[in-house]
Structure formats: structure tokens, C-alpha cells
Enzyme design. Structure first.
Site, mmCIF file in Angstrom:
data_model
loop_
_atom_site.group_PDB
_atom_site.id
_atom_site.type_symbol
_atom_site.label_atom_id
_atom_site.label_comp_id
_atom_site.label_asym_id
_atom_site.label_seq_id
_atom_site.Cartn_x
_atom_site.Cartn_y
_atom_site.Cartn_z
ATOM 1 C CB SER A 232 -0.934 -0.005 1.213
ATOM 2 O OG SER A 232 -0.221 -0.193 2.420
ATOM 3 C CD GLU B 150 0.873 8.465 4.735
ATOM 4 O OE1 GLU B 150 0.430 7.667 5.584
ATOM 5 O OE2 GLU B 150 1.662 9.390 4.994
ATOM 6 C CB THR C 94 -1.816 12.576 5.013
ATOM 7 O OG1 THR C 94 -1.490 13.615 4.075
ATOM 8 C CG2 THR C 94 -0.814 11.448 4.875
ATOM 9 C CG ASP D 120 0.477 15.659 13.979
ATOM 10 O OD1 ASP D 120 0.694 14.706 14.753
ATOM 11 O OD2 ASP D 120 0.922 15.724 12.828
ATOM 12 C CB ALA E 136 -6.826 7.211 17.707
ATOM 13 C CD GLN F 196 11.495 14.778 2.213
ATOM 14 O OE1 GLN F 196 11.908 13.705 1.794
ATOM 15 N NE2 GLN F 196 10.654 15.527 1.548
ATOM 16 C CG PHE G 284 9.653 14.163 7.457
ATOM 17 C CD1 PHE G 284 9.127 15.435 7.600
ATOM 18 C CD2 PHE G 284 9.516 13.533 6.226
ATOM 19 C CE1 PHE G 284 8.480 16.078 6.553
ATOM 20 C CE2 PHE G 284 8.869 14.160 5.168
ATOM 21 C CZ PHE G 284 8.369 15.431 5.334
ATOM 22 C CG HIS H 232 1.413 2.033 4.480
ATOM 23 N ND1 HIS H 232 0.286 2.099 3.680
ATOM 24 C CD2 HIS H 232 1.590 3.299 4.965
ATOM 25 C CE1 HIS H 232 -0.193 3.334 3.686
ATOM 26 N NE2 HIS H 232 0.586 4.081 4.448
#
Length: 276
Positions: A6, A8, A39, A99, A113, A202, A206, A256
Site C-alpha cells: 500500500s 501513502e 493524509t 497532530d 483515536a 528531509q 521528519f 506500507h
């Protein structure tokens, strides 16, 4: 490759970004993903872009999973959004707290959640396959490793079907997390999230923000390459392919990829993992 894949994506902000993402999706569809997720910004800030990207994926004949964040949401707004997604034919959601925007308290009717998962189940039954997040290296805001594991178990017991992890570079962290969760009775698939390495700066940014640990040897090698992007990309492909090979050997239920709306690195990793 005979393991479920999968991908994202994040919603593009410009027409040029949308056109570029459409090409990225077409390139990655060649790998026959089980689904593609999109997202959702903090406090639902990208909701329109998220929903339109989800619709585009569905219209292209691929199953889309919509990220669904509950920070600041009310039961009425969630109900409305669920109805819109059902009307689009969406069958899979990634249910997240999301977030907290800067300076934002714990407002809204959902604090965790697990509250969102329980509400979606109560409202829609089994209409959606519900994914939740898992943190092999512990959520940065968790009080302790045990508290984080218990929070994950609570989400699963609230009705989650499966989980996708935060990205990591240490397979042992993932395998230990899965063992610990199973010991507590969790039997849903926990799919490892994988971040291809294409940019040193980057990745550092992150990882510092989300609590993903970059092993010292990887960090030092990346720093040693400086601005040599070709060497960074070549090194990244080797490191991530080796990580995926280790995970596949361990029998993971899928992989993923956090694509960052790029196709090249993810496609090359999959190609390397596919027997000739």
C-alpha cells in the site's frame, strides 16, 4: 512481489502538484497496491484536498483509504464526513487522533483515536475497514513504552481491523512491538510503514518531529555524503531494501510505503524485492 503493498500520499496544494501526483499514482499502480491512503492535515486543515484526492483514486479503480483525524472534531462533523466518504464508495479509513495544531488544547468531543474508532463502529457498523497507527519506537508524547502499548491495545479493542506503523529503520523494534502486542491479545495485522530515503535533510527533519530513530551509522553516512544527492539516494535504496528483505523474511502481513508523492524510490525498492 506476493506480499500486500500500500502507498501513502498527501493532498497536493497546487494544480501542478495535483497533475504530478496523478502521474506518480499511475506509476505506482503498476505494483497493484491493496489500497492507497491519503493524509489529513492537523485539525482537518487539508480536508477538501484529502477528499478530492481520495475521490480521484477511487475513480481510477483503486481502493482509497482516507486518513481521518479527530482533533477538534464533533460527533456531528464526523457523522457528516463519514456519510460523504460512504457516498464516494470509500471502504477503508485510517483513524487517528491527529497532530494538535500549535497552541491547541484538547478541544472537541474526541480526545483519543480509540474514541474515534469506537464512534465510527457505533455509527457505521462494519461499513469501513479501520486502520490505526502503531509506534514501534513509542509515540513521542507517550508517558512510557507501556502506556503507549496499552493505548494501541485500546484502539484495537475499540474496533480496529489492522494497524500501520510509524516508519522505522530498526526491524527489531517492529518485531518486539508486534510480540508485545500479541502477548496482550492483539491479533490484528500490524503492517510496517516504510520511508524511502531520498533526502538527508528531509529525513532528519521528519524523524526529529515524529520520534522515529535514525540509527547513528545511517545518520553519519548521510551526513558524510553532504550535498551528493546521487550517493544519498543510492545508499537509501540499499538500506531500505535490506530492511524490507528482513521484514519479509520475518513474515510481515504487508508493507506500507510513505511515498512523499514520489514514485521512483518506492518502485525501485519493490523491483529489488521482486524475484527475477
Amino acid at each position: 512481489m506476493n506480499i500486500p503493498l500500500s502507498f501513502e500520499f498527501f493532498p497536493p496544494k497546487t494544480p501542478e502538484g495535483a497533475a504530478k501526483l496523478a502521474l506518480t499514482r499511475q506509476a505506482l499502480y503498476a505494483h497493484r497496491p491493496e489500497f492507497c491512503s491519503v493524509t489529513f492535515g492537523a485539525g482537518g486543515s487539508t480536508q477538501d484536498g484529502t477528499f478530492s484526492t481520495v475521490k480521484a483514486i477511487q475513480d481510477e479503480g483503486v481502493s482509497a483509504a482516507c486518513h481521518f483525524s479527530c482533533v477538534g472534531a464533533t460527533k456531528a462533523t464526523v457523522r457528516e464526513q463519514l456519510a460523504a466518504l460512504q457516498a464516494m464508495g470509500v471502504k477503508r479509513l485510517v483513524a487517528l487522533r491527529g497532530d494538535l495544531p500549535s497552541g491547541y488544547g484538547m478541544g472537541g468531543e474526541f480526545h483519543y483515536a480509540s474514541d474515534l474508532v469506537a464512534f465510527i463502529r457505533a455509527e457505521t457498523g462494519d461499513a469501513f475497514h479501520l486502520e490505526v497507527a502503531a509506534y514501534p519506537e513509542i509515540h513521542p508524547q507517550a508517558k512510557s513504552a507501556d502506556a503507549d502499548l496499552q493505548a494501541f491495545v485500546t484502539k484495537v479493542r475499540a474496533g480496529a481491523n489492522s494497524a500501520i506503523t510509524q516508519y522505522f529503520f530498526n526491524a527489531d523494534a517492529y518485531l518486539r512491538f508486534v510480540d508485545d502486542a500479541q502477548r496482550l491479545g492483539v491479533d490484528v495485522p500490524v503492517v510496517p510503514g516504510i520511508m524511502p530515503i531520498t533526502s538527508s535533510t528531509q529525513l532528519m527533519r521528519f524523524s526529529d518531529a515524529c520520534g522515529a530513530e535514525i540509527p547513528r551509522w545511517i545518520r553519519l553516512r548521510l551526513q558524510g555524503y553532504g550535498d551528493d544527492s546521487a550517493s544519498i539516494k543510492a545508499f537509501g535504496l540499499d538500506v531500505i531494501t535490506a530492511l524490507c528483505e528482513q521484514l519479509v523474511r520475518a513474515g510481515v502481513p504487508g508493507i506500507h510505503f510513505y511515498t512523499m508523492n514520489q514514485a521512483a524510490a518506492t518502485s525501485e525498492i519493490i523491483r529489488r524485492l521482486t524475484p527475477a
